[in-house]
Design an enzyme around this catalytic site. Sequence first.
Site, short mmCIF file in Angstrom:
data_model
loop_
_atom_site.label_atom_id
_atom_site.label_comp_id
_atom_site.label_asym_id
_atom_site.label_seq_id
_atom_site.Cartn_x
_atom_site.Cartn_y
_atom_site.Cartn_z
N GLY A 54 -57.93 -82.09 18.17
CA GLY A 54 -58.60 -83.23 17.85
C GLY A 54 -59.58 -83.70 18.83
O GLY A 54 -59.05 -83.42 19.92
N ARG A 90 -64.15 -97.31 13.04
CA ARG A 90 -64.74 -96.75 11.71
C ARG A 90 -64.11 -95.57 11.32
O ARG A 90 -64.21 -95.44 9.95
CB ARG A 90 -66.36 -96.67 12.17
CG ARG A 90 -67.19 -96.54 10.66
CD ARG A 90 -68.59 -96.78 10.87
NE ARG A 90 -69.36 -95.91 11.80
CZ ARG A 90 -69.92 -96.23 12.81
NH1 ARG A 90 -69.66 -97.42 13.36
NH2 ARG A 90 -70.36 -95.20 13.58
N ASP A 101 -64.97 -89.05 8.67
CA ASP A 101 -66.27 -89.57 7.67
C ASP A 101 -66.30 -88.66 6.52
O ASP A 101 -66.76 -89.11 5.16
CB ASP A 101 -67.35 -89.74 8.53
CG ASP A 101 -67.37 -90.07 9.76
OD1 ASP A 101 -66.40 -89.66 10.38
OD2 ASP A 101 -68.44 -90.54 10.35
N TRP A 149 -63.04 -95.30 7.48
CA TRP A 149 -63.31 -94.11 6.52
C TRP A 149 -62.17 -93.52 6.01
O TRP A 149 -62.22 -93.42 4.84
CB TRP A 149 -64.23 -93.33 7.33
CG TRP A 149 -65.59 -93.26 7.76
CD1 TRP A 149 -66.09 -92.86 9.10
CD2 TRP A 149 -66.76 -94.04 6.97
NE1 TRP A 149 -67.42 -93.54 9.10
CE2 TRP A 149 -67.75 -94.07 7.90
CE3 TRP A 149 -66.89 -94.53 5.57
CZ2 TRP A 149 -68.80 -94.70 7.60
CZ3 TRP A 149 -67.96 -94.98 5.42
CH2 TRP A 149 -68.95 -95.16 6.37
N THR A 174 -62.65 -86.76 20.30
CA THR A 174 -63.37 -87.70 19.58
C THR A 174 -65.04 -87.41 19.86
O THR A 174 -65.36 -86.44 20.55
CB THR A 174 -63.24 -89.26 20.30
OG1 THR A 174 -63.52 -90.06 19.28
CG2 THR A 174 -63.81 -89.28 21.76
N ASP A 211 -73.09 -84.70 5.20
CA ASP A 211 -73.29 -86.13 4.85
C ASP A 211 -74.12 -86.03 3.68
O ASP A 211 -74.75 -87.07 2.99
CB ASP A 211 -74.01 -87.01 5.93
CG ASP A 211 -72.89 -87.54 6.88
OD1 ASP A 211 -71.86 -87.80 6.65
OD2 ASP A 211 -73.43 -87.48 8.20
#
Length: 379
Positions: free
Chosen positions: A215, A229, A157, A233, A217, A96
Amino acid sequence: MTSTDVRPLRGAVAAALRTIDANLTEFGAGYPGDTTVGQRYRPRGANVGWTTSFWPGMVWLAYELTGDETYRRQAEAHVAGFAGRIHGRVDIDTHDLGFLYTLSCVVPWRHTGDETARAAALAAADHLLTRVLEPAGIIQAWGDLDNAGQRGRTIIDSLMNTPLLFWATRVTGDVRYADAARRHAEQLRLHILRPDGTTFHTFYWDAVTGAPLRGETEQGSADDSCWARGQAWGIYGFTLNYRHTGDPALLDAARRCADRFLSRLPADHVPYWDLVFGDGSGEERDSSAAAIAFGGLHELAAALGDESYAAAADRILASLIAAYGAGADSNALLRHGVYDKPKGVGVDEGTLWGDYFYLEALTRATRPGWTAPWLNEEH
Ligand code: GLY
């Protein structure tokens, strides 16, 4: 938005600026928490976590909306803290850094040529490069690189973090940053985007062989559901990565994310926190996903030359203005977001990123020709 919608837009901008003014008195050069708690932001002790830059990001938007030099000075006051954070290596084991340093340092550098801001943003881009895992060529999202649970994992994200790398190549001429961003985006296109246009929140690669694994979550309802969200993104992030690379496959990925997102919107155009939920589910909406999607849909409409995506975005914003904006009970710009429902964190609260992307949406809607901080263009 159409000219008949100008009044609600002006009212929404005025309300958002009033909230920012009040929050400047309370938080100034400090930081609100990630989300409101009981509808109010409380001060956060230090510049830690992934969301602090959304606060100066909002103040820079207030400056761009008004030209008021007071906002500029208050936004600029954050540069020193972000420079101290990256050079002092405070809580930087995260992808981030893109969110953090685009808004806190690239934006002021663009406005004022601040060399401290430029050096801090480049140091953040350098640190992001250390998170690239070979041979997969992905940027690890969370934790230090020896963290067994996080090794080889990235999240959707991250597509919003790569603009910092494209910026770094642009200002230095060093292609390593953009090359890393390009490879990362391509891996997400191939694996985090599912064949039906939905997305995994997170995806693991084998850190030794580079093989794509699975994958999972983290904040969605289930591994095979579609966290709202994350899908937002994806719309914005794939479009931005297309803008930075010109790769039509990334534009197609963004379009597929958008089509799936729009097909799952409820009657008021603001998604529930996971796209598996619809009207009547009793679940909460995530207004922040709607605000993020607005910017992505407008960039997508421009890139495709397809105004239907802009019209869908405008319906979303009209709904946010009508029913999700500032309220007397809250010091958020945008109410009714969800941070992490499975963990019970920030459910039906204001969120710092929701506030930022809502104000970004209002700025885009009221300032023709405005360019987003995620693109390497001058304001
Ligand atoms: N980037 C973390 C989140 O969207 O919650």
